[in-house]
Design a protein around this motif. Structure first.
Motif, short mmCIF file in Angstrom:
data_model
loop_
_atom_site.label_atom_id
_atom_site.label_comp_id
_atom_site.label_asym_id
_atom_site.label_seq_id
_atom_site.Cartn_x
_atom_site.Cartn_y
_atom_site.Cartn_z
N PRO A 191 10.75 7.49 0.74
CA PRO A 191 10.16 6.15 0.83
C PRO A 191 9.28 5.84 -0.40
N LEU A 192 8.50 6.83 -0.85
CA LEU A 192 7.67 6.60 -2.04
C LEU A 192 8.55 6.33 -3.26
N GLY A 193 9.61 7.13 -3.39
CA GLY A 193 10.52 6.98 -4.53
C GLY A 193 11.16 5.59 -4.56
N ARG A 194 11.49 5.07 -3.37
CA ARG A 194 12.10 3.74 -3.33
C ARG A 194 11.09 2.66 -3.77
N CYS A 195 9.82 2.86 -3.41
CA CYS A 195 8.78 1.91 -3.87
C CYS A 195 8.68 1.98 -5.40
N VAL A 196 8.69 3.21 -5.93
CA VAL A 196 8.58 3.36 -7.39
C VAL A 196 9.77 2.68 -8.07
#
Ligand code: TYD
Length: 282
Positions: free
Chosen positions: A57-62
């Protein structure tokens, strides 16, 4: 004076296998990573495919942040937003240039999470990870491309990867002009790639070639402008050889025609000691 290239990191001690695909934008690495993923899945191997930035999920935000039209793209709370310079921004998105160091930390944050949540656990349980971009992308783009000090980028990479480095890095090397034509054909010409000068992409490409030259045991340079199937065949040769040499327990499920061990009575057909530069094999 410190050497521009520190010694290559040691080969992983985990039971799994880690393969990364690298190259400039439009080099065809995603297509090849997906093809290898399907092939290994068909053999019944425990394999995961990750693409950076992303995969958590964090990677998708980045990914959403760094692929914004002009650097960092933020969605404002109200459509009537005032920029730092004081003018009203009519757009629904505020687009702010992203400082190179901020960009470095965003990619590193995405990678740190991906390593902790996905890559490390699968390697430790004996699975295979295929990564569409990994830490070398950061050295190539933020170090060689943007000009951030390479020693610092390496330190950030060390922290984000927790010292987990691929067993094999496949570099799909294509002339920058070819990448650009491919991106334009795919309608990606208005994205990140087009925003950067050709000079930037040439620095990225040079960076990749320098990394590969420094660690030829780990890197394989393949000409990314050859037909897709031919490149796929070369990658398969590398991967099956690697499975046999370093992870025989995984290679046991390969049939001899897939590069697996010869059947009893059949003589071994290949040398496992060859280097990784398959340029000549194509
Ligand atoms: P990606 O979606 O893989 O683009 P492509 O499929 O065109 O290669 O990557 C997004 C962009 O992010 C790409 O331009 C490369 C860049 N990038 C960095 O600058 N640093 C990094 O560490 C990573 C992982 C990607």
């Amino acid at each position: 004076m410190a050497s521009p290239h520190p010694p290559p990191p040691p080969r992983g001690q985990w039971p799994g296998l880690f393969i990364a695909f690298e190259g400039g934008d439009g080099s065809g690495k995603s297509v090849q990573a997906r093809a290898l993923y399907r092939r290994l899945r068909r053999l019944g191997l425990d394999v995961g495919l990750v693409a950076e930035p992303g995969g958590t999920p964090l990677g998708r935000c980045v990914r959403a942040l760094v692929t914004g039209q002009d650097g960092l793209a933020l969605v404002p709370r109200s459509p009537q937003v005032t920029s730092a310079a004081g003018e009203q921004l009519a757009s629904e998105r505020i687009q702010l240039p992203l400082a190179p160091a901020a960009e470095l930390f965003l990619f590193a944050a995405s990678r740190a999470q991906l390593v902790a949540d996905v890559i490390k656990p699968r390697l430790e349980r004996g699975g295979i990870i295929l990564a569409d971009r990994y830490a070398p992308s950061t050295l190539a783009y933020q170090g060689y491309g943007r000009g951030l000090p390479k020693a610092l980028v390496r330190r950030v990479n060390e922290l984000a990867t927790a010292g987990i480095w691929p067993d094999l890095i496949v570099l799909l090397d294509v002339p920058v002009a070819v990448s650009r034509r491919r991106q334009q054909r795919r309608g990606k010409s208005s994205d990140r790639f087009e925003r950067e000068a050709l000079k930037f992409h040439r620095r990225v490409q040079r960076g990749y070639l320098a990394m590969a030259a420094h660690d030829p045991e780990r890197w394989a340079i393949l000409p990314g402008d050859r037909p897709r199937k031919e490149i796929g065949g070369a990658i398969w040769k590398l991967v099956s050889r690697l499975l046999l040499k370093h992870r025989p327990q995984l290679a046991a499920s390969l049939r001899p025609d897939e590069g697996g061990p010869p059947a009893p009575g059949q003589r071994g057909r290949r040398s496992h000691a060859q280097g990784h530069n398959l340029k000549l094999d194509l």
